[in-house]
Design a protein around this motif. Structure first.
Motif, PDB file in Angstrom:
ATOM      1  N   TRP A   6       0.816  -1.213   0.000  1.00 23.62           N
ATOM      2  CA  TRP A   6       0.000   0.000   0.000  1.00 23.62           C
ATOM      3  C   TRP A   6       0.856   1.274   0.000  1.00 23.62           C
ATOM      4  O   TRP A   6       2.012   1.269   0.409  1.00 23.62           O
ATOM      5  N   ALA A 246       4.859  -2.839   2.239  1.00 19.90           N
ATOM      6  CA  ALA A 246       4.330  -4.140   1.809  1.00 19.90           C
ATOM      7  C   ALA A 246       4.474  -5.124   2.948  1.00 19.90           C
ATOM      8  O   ALA A 246       5.357  -4.997   3.797  1.00 19.90           O
ATOM      9  N   LEU A 279       4.805  -7.198  -3.198  1.00 18.09           N
ATOM     10  CA  LEU A 279       4.682  -6.212  -4.284  1.00 18.09           C
ATOM     11  C   LEU A 279       5.807  -6.415  -5.298  1.00 18.09           C
ATOM     12  O   LEU A 279       6.861  -6.969  -4.965  1.00 18.09           O
ATOM     13  N   ASP A 283       3.095  -3.567  -9.421  1.00 19.32           N
ATOM     14  CA  ASP A 283       2.605  -2.497  -8.527  1.00 19.32           C
ATOM     15  C   ASP A 283       3.365  -1.193  -8.743  1.00 19.32           C
ATOM     16  O   ASP A 283       3.169  -0.228  -8.014  1.00 19.32           O
ATOM     17  N   ASP A 312       4.855  -9.708  -9.079  1.00 21.20           N
ATOM     18  CA  ASP A 312       3.991  -9.627  -7.904  1.00 21.20           C
ATOM     19  C   ASP A 312       4.754  -9.694  -6.578  1.00 21.20           C
ATOM     20  O   ASP A 312       4.146  -9.553  -5.514  1.00 21.20           O
ATOM     21  N   GLY A 363       1.429   1.726  -8.971  1.00 17.94           N
ATOM     22  CA  GLY A 363       0.324   1.087  -9.689  1.00 17.94           C
ATOM     23  C   GLY A 363      -1.016   1.170  -8.997  1.00 17.94           C
ATOM     24  O   GLY A 363      -1.118   1.431  -7.790  1.00 17.94           O
ATOM     25  N   ARG A 365      -2.888  -1.295  -8.390  1.00 23.17           N
ATOM     26  CA  ARG A 365      -3.151  -2.462  -7.541  1.00 23.17           C
ATOM     27  C   ARG A 365      -2.826  -2.189  -6.069  1.00 23.17           C
ATOM     28  O   ARG A 365      -3.292  -2.901  -5.180  1.00 23.17           O
ATOM     29  N   LEU A 366      -2.027  -1.168  -5.836  1.00 24.17           N
ATOM     30  CA  LEU A 366      -1.669  -0.838  -4.448  1.00 24.17           C
ATOM     31  C   LEU A 366      -2.900  -0.340  -3.686  1.00 24.17           C
ATOM     32  O   LEU A 366      -3.705   0.426  -4.233  1.00 24.17           O
TER      33      LEU A 366
END
Ligand SMILES: Cc1ncc(COP(=O)(O)O)c(C=O)c1O
Length: 382
Positions: A6, A246, A279, A283, A312, A363, A365-366
């Motif tokens: 995040w 992360a 991550l 990301d 990932d 990114g 996705r975070l």
């Protein structure tokens, strides 16, 4: 929301940075929040900047202006970038000020104004040596005259963008600014000088007082980032607004000589404990961090990134920690952890990137965590 990795956005830091920039500038500040607020979150950064006294917002596209409006932001917005004819309707809907980058843009906006049934606000941007877009200097005065007379537009400003303001030697930037100042003087004599006249983005705002004119535009400094370690003492007063963290997903032991990750490019030089972070480059963690000596913080200690950054996952060597981290422990890729800190500028440098490119690349996705004073812990947002 996976909880794996995040971005944390510290709104108090944004407000603080806006205050520092405004005090230094002594003139109104346009907060530039394009490219999703440089990856920090345009809506949150915009709200914080306006709350701290920014007079308006700058974006690159009509779509970005519409996103701010959809979030309920009512402050003035300028679309600083070039526009395609198809984007004009969005700009009108967003009640944004358009920037004219070539004389033909005046005609395009006039037509949009006719369709809208009202004059549209515009500013003229002049190219003083970037060769990107912007009206050539010698065509600027005729365009200012035409725009001043045109009932389809309301001319509110004249601006330029200084492309070398982060360079150690500011003589080129001073020469370009001098050209712009001559244009300002001619426009004043001709009676077509609009109210707002601006040139300085973050670097010039901090380094070149004569570039502050009667408005400044800043993006990166409001996020607490020095674009090229050039902002000097006032830059040191800025506070980074973003952290990147992360979870450790799992750990494993590998023996000496074991190749790790894609291509087996990193070979364990000793019995090693690895932690796998949730991550990767999917990301926005730059792949070039691979084997560039990058580190992350776990339990306040620096741990080297090893092997290739994967889509990932990212592996780090945690052998030297006093205690093996547990799944769920937090790794800090950018930000503070206890007394220790790894800055975004440091990670960008390791990846061979400018800070702008590192933060814009973060990114979707975070997860996003917004720290705000009204919620001292934090609130999570989607
Ligand atoms: C026209 C214009 N003004 C201002 C800015 C803000 O620049 P900075 O983030 O360096 O303050 C930018 C960013 O690229 C820009 O394109």
């Amino acid at each position: 929301m996976s909880g794996r990795a995040w971005v944390e956005l510290d709104l108090a830091a944004v407000r603080h940075n806006v205050t520092v920039a405004r005090e230094l500038a002594g003139v109104p500040l346009l907060a530039v929040v394009k490219a999703n607020g440089y990856g920090h979150g345009a809506v949150d950064v915009a709200r914080a900047a306006l709350a701290a006294g920014a007079k308006g917002l700058g974006v690159a596209t009509a779509e970005e202006a519409l996103e701010l409006r959809a979030a309920g932001i009512t402050g003035s917005i300028q679309i600083l970038g070039s526009f395609l004819p198809d984007e004009l309707a969005g700009a009108v809907e967003a009640r944004a000020c358009l920037t004219l980058h070539e004389p033909e843009d005046l005609q395009r906006v006039r037509q949009a104004a006719r369709r809208a049934g009202r004059p549209l606000p515009v500013q003229v941007i002049v190219d003083v040596g970037m060769a990107r877009h912007g009206v050539p200097l010698e065509e600027a005065l005729p365009l200012l005259e035409a725009a001043s007379r045109d009932p389809g537009v309301h001319l509110t400003g004249l601006l330029t963008h200084l492309p070398c303001a982060t360079a150690p030697d500011l003589s080129l930037t001073r020469a370009r600014l001098a050209r712009f100042r001559r244009l300002i003087a001619s426009a004043a004599v001709s009676g077509v000088l609009p109210a707002q006249v601006h040139a300085a983005a973050s670097a010039a705002l901090f380094r070149l007082p004569e570039a502050r004119l009667n408005q400044v535009r800043a993006g990166i400094a409001l996020l607490g980032l020095d674009p090229a370690q050039c902002l000097g003492e006032p830059g040191a007063r800025l506070r980074p607004a973003l952290s990147l963290r992360a979870q450790v997903m799992r750990t494993r032991q590998v023996g000496k000589g074991v190749p790790v990750g894609y291509g087996g490019r990193w070979i364990a030089p000793r019995e090693t404990t690895l932690a796998l972070l949730g991550l990767g480059y999917g990301d926005g963690l730059p792949y070039p961090l691979t084997q560039q000596g990058a580190e992350v913080l776990i339990r306040g200690q620096r741990c080297p990134v090893v092997g290739s950054v994967m889509m990932d996952y990212t592996a780090v060597d945690v052998t030297d920690l006093d205690e093996v981290p547990a799944p769920g422990d937090v790794a800090t890729i950018v930000g503070r952890c206890g007394e220790a800190e790894i800055t975004l500028v440091e990670q960008a440098e390791r990846a061979g990137l400018i800070p702008y490119a590192f933060s814009c690349g973060l990114g979707t996705r975070l997860d996003r965590v917004v720290l705000s004073e009204s919620a001292p812990a934090f609130r999570r947002v989607a």
